[in-house]
Design an enzyme around this catalytic site. Sequence first.
Site, short mmCIF file in Angstrom:
data_model
loop_
_atom_site.label_atom_id
_atom_site.label_comp_id
_atom_site.label_asym_id
_atom_site.label_seq_id
_atom_site.Cartn_x
_atom_site.Cartn_y
_atom_site.Cartn_z
N LYS A 159 0.90 -1.23 -0.14
CA LYS A 159 -0.07 -0.01 -0.10
C LYS A 159 1.09 1.22 -0.04
CE LYS A 159 -4.38 1.04 0.00
NZ LYS A 159 -5.38 0.29 -0.67
N ASP B 135 -6.97 4.35 -4.88
CA ASP B 135 -7.60 4.07 -3.49
C ASP B 135 -8.18 5.50 -3.30
OD1 ASP B 135 -7.97 2.18 -1.23
OD2 ASP B 135 -7.54 4.08 -0.22
P1 NDP Z 1 -13.15 7.68 -3.02
O1 NDP Z 1 -11.84 8.55 -2.65
O2 NDP Z 1 -13.51 7.46 -4.39
O3 NDP Z 1 -14.25 8.08 -2.31
C1 NDP Z 1 -14.25 8.06 -0.50
C2 NDP Z 1 -15.57 8.46 -0.32
O4 NDP Z 1 -15.61 8.37 1.07
C3 NDP Z 1 -15.71 10.21 -0.62
O5 NDP Z 1 -16.96 10.18 -1.08
C4 NDP Z 1 -15.58 10.71 0.74
O6 NDP Z 1 -16.09 12.14 0.87
C5 NDP Z 1 -16.16 9.70 1.41
N1 NDP Z 1 -15.75 9.82 3.02
C6 NDP Z 1 -14.30 9.95 3.21
N2 NDP Z 1 -14.47 10.09 4.78
C7 NDP Z 1 -15.64 10.11 4.99
C8 NDP Z 1 -16.23 10.10 6.31
N3 NDP Z 1 -15.61 10.21 7.34
N4 NDP Z 1 -17.75 10.00 6.32
C9 NDP Z 1 -18.17 9.91 5.09
N5 NDP Z 1 -17.86 9.82 4.14
C10 NDP Z 1 -16.48 9.94 3.86
O7 NDP Z 1 -12.38 6.47 -2.34
P2 NDP Z 1 -12.85 4.86 -2.60
O8 NDP Z 1 -14.33 4.66 -3.08
O9 NDP Z 1 -11.97 4.28 -3.89
O10 NDP Z 1 -12.56 4.01 -1.44
C11 NDP Z 1 -13.24 3.86 -0.40
C12 NDP Z 1 -12.93 2.93 0.51
O11 NDP Z 1 -12.78 1.56 -0.31
C13 NDP Z 1 -11.57 3.02 1.19
O12 NDP Z 1 -11.49 2.37 2.49
C14 NDP Z 1 -10.66 2.13 0.43
O13 NDP Z 1 -9.59 1.70 0.84
C15 NDP Z 1 -11.69 0.97 -0.11
N6 NDP Z 1 -11.34 0.23 -1.24
C16 NDP Z 1 -11.29 1.02 -2.45
C17 NDP Z 1 -10.94 0.11 -3.53
C18 NDP Z 1 -11.02 0.81 -5.03
O14 NDP Z 1 -10.90 -0.04 -5.83
N7 NDP Z 1 -11.09 1.95 -5.11
C19 NDP Z 1 -10.61 -1.07 -3.69
C20 NDP Z 1 -10.67 -1.96 -2.45
C21 NDP Z 1 -11.00 -1.14 -0.98
P3 NDP Z 1 -15.73 13.08 -0.06
O15 NDP Z 1 -16.07 13.10 -1.32
O16 NDP Z 1 -16.38 14.43 0.76
O17 NDP Z 1 -14.14 13.25 0.21
#
Ligand code: NDP
Length: 451
Positions: free
Chosen positions: A126, A166
Amino acid sequence: MSIITETIERIKLSNCATDSTFFQAVREVLESINPLIEADPKYQENSIIKRLVVPDRQIQFKVSWLDDKNEIQVNNGYRIQFNNALGPYKGGLRFHPSVNAGILKFLGFEQILKNSLTGVAIGGAKGGSDFDPKGKSDREVMKFCRSFMEELYKYIGATVDVPAGDIGVGAREIGYLYGAYKSFTSKSEGSLTGKPLFFGGSLMRTEATGYGVVYFASEMLKIEKKSTLENKICTVSGSGNVAIYTIEKLRQLGAIPVTCSDSTGFVYDKNGIDSELLKVLKFQKRTSLEEYKKTYHHAVFTKIEDYQEDSHGVWSIPCFAAFPCATQNELTEIDAQNLISNGVQIVTEGANMPTTPEATVLFQKEGILFAPAKAANAGGVAVSGFEMSQNASMDTWTTEHVDSKLKETMRQISQNVSQTASFYGHDKNYVIGANIAGFKKVADAMIAEGI
Ligand code: NDP
């Protein structure tokens, strides 16, 4: 003192001050693999536990870049190469102000077992930076990515270490990072996944994690002989890559996902969240979810500062299935209590470790089906593995081919996890099943490879 207790104590002493999430992840895994360690002495004889919890390499570097006012900005860059027993290091890059070595160690450690479960030959890693892409111009993001890669390119490559996206790292950032990699190395090779389609990306990589999460939940319901997701109310947190494609797939299957959230608050739309609108708000406009109401006046947006003390927004809404897809430790014991009181039947982790240990225990105690992230969200890295295969063979697979392989991968993971849990006497405990199944393959490879 058993090797597991001894290792947990040692990790606590040496890491807890800075790496509490790492300690949390290690403890959960070690405590749940005990049945395997007790059943087979070879893991102790080869000191696998001690060896697994220490990363192979932890790289930290300075990233200096010029913002649009020509002022010098400085961030921390990291890559934690945790374990390559099964294949090249593989795991995402996270760009978010909260990033530090501890969070990346937790994510890298989890990635080892997740990647093992996919059946693809990849190790765990990571990386990322405390750089915040939010509010930055495209030009600034590009300049940051170039400076970040100016150091990272020395440690990665198609057969060495293959980063992906991520939080905060989507197609735009991967494009800039890959462009910089090519200019520093003169190599066009699959050194990153999640690339745009026209230079080596795979169809369906963008959708893969979210779609895979829903495929996993559907398979788990089938294995446990419960009703399907069709016509069921679902709650989803987050509104990024994972959340949007979870919502999209839920709607395709006839479920009704009624919530999504971001760092400013959450939306409740009783008619079902519009994932196309989310794509516009989050991928194009990069704006707050508050704007959802401008299109759907009946929807309710609750600001984060208006959340009740005893509930975290999304989890106060009654549902059949809950999908935490935002970030780590976002679903607490109180949220679990609310969900259980409101009749939740299944919780599927889309984000990495979004459920606190106390909340997980509560779900299990109450007999709620609980799908841990390392199994449920492995679809993203599985399709990254498919992207590596396509790059190596200079081939392009169709959407139908990738989707059917993704579906089959999620089916196999759910079967493997469920059967492993039963075999070790913990029927229906998918946490234990995922940890033992993921660990066993890595550990056996480590033993076969020697030290
Ligand atoms: P993104 O950056 O695309 O999206 C993250 C989202 O979560 C954003 O909308 C963000 O809000 C929101 N967010 C962050 N913190 C908070 C909070 N405290 N409360 C509510 N909403 C919050 O990330 P991903 O979708 O790629 O990743 C999300 C999760 O999935 C992470 O844990 C990541 O490690 C995991 N993951 C991702 C993979 C991937 O392929 N992308 C693969 C496997 C796991 P805002 O828009 O305001 O920033």
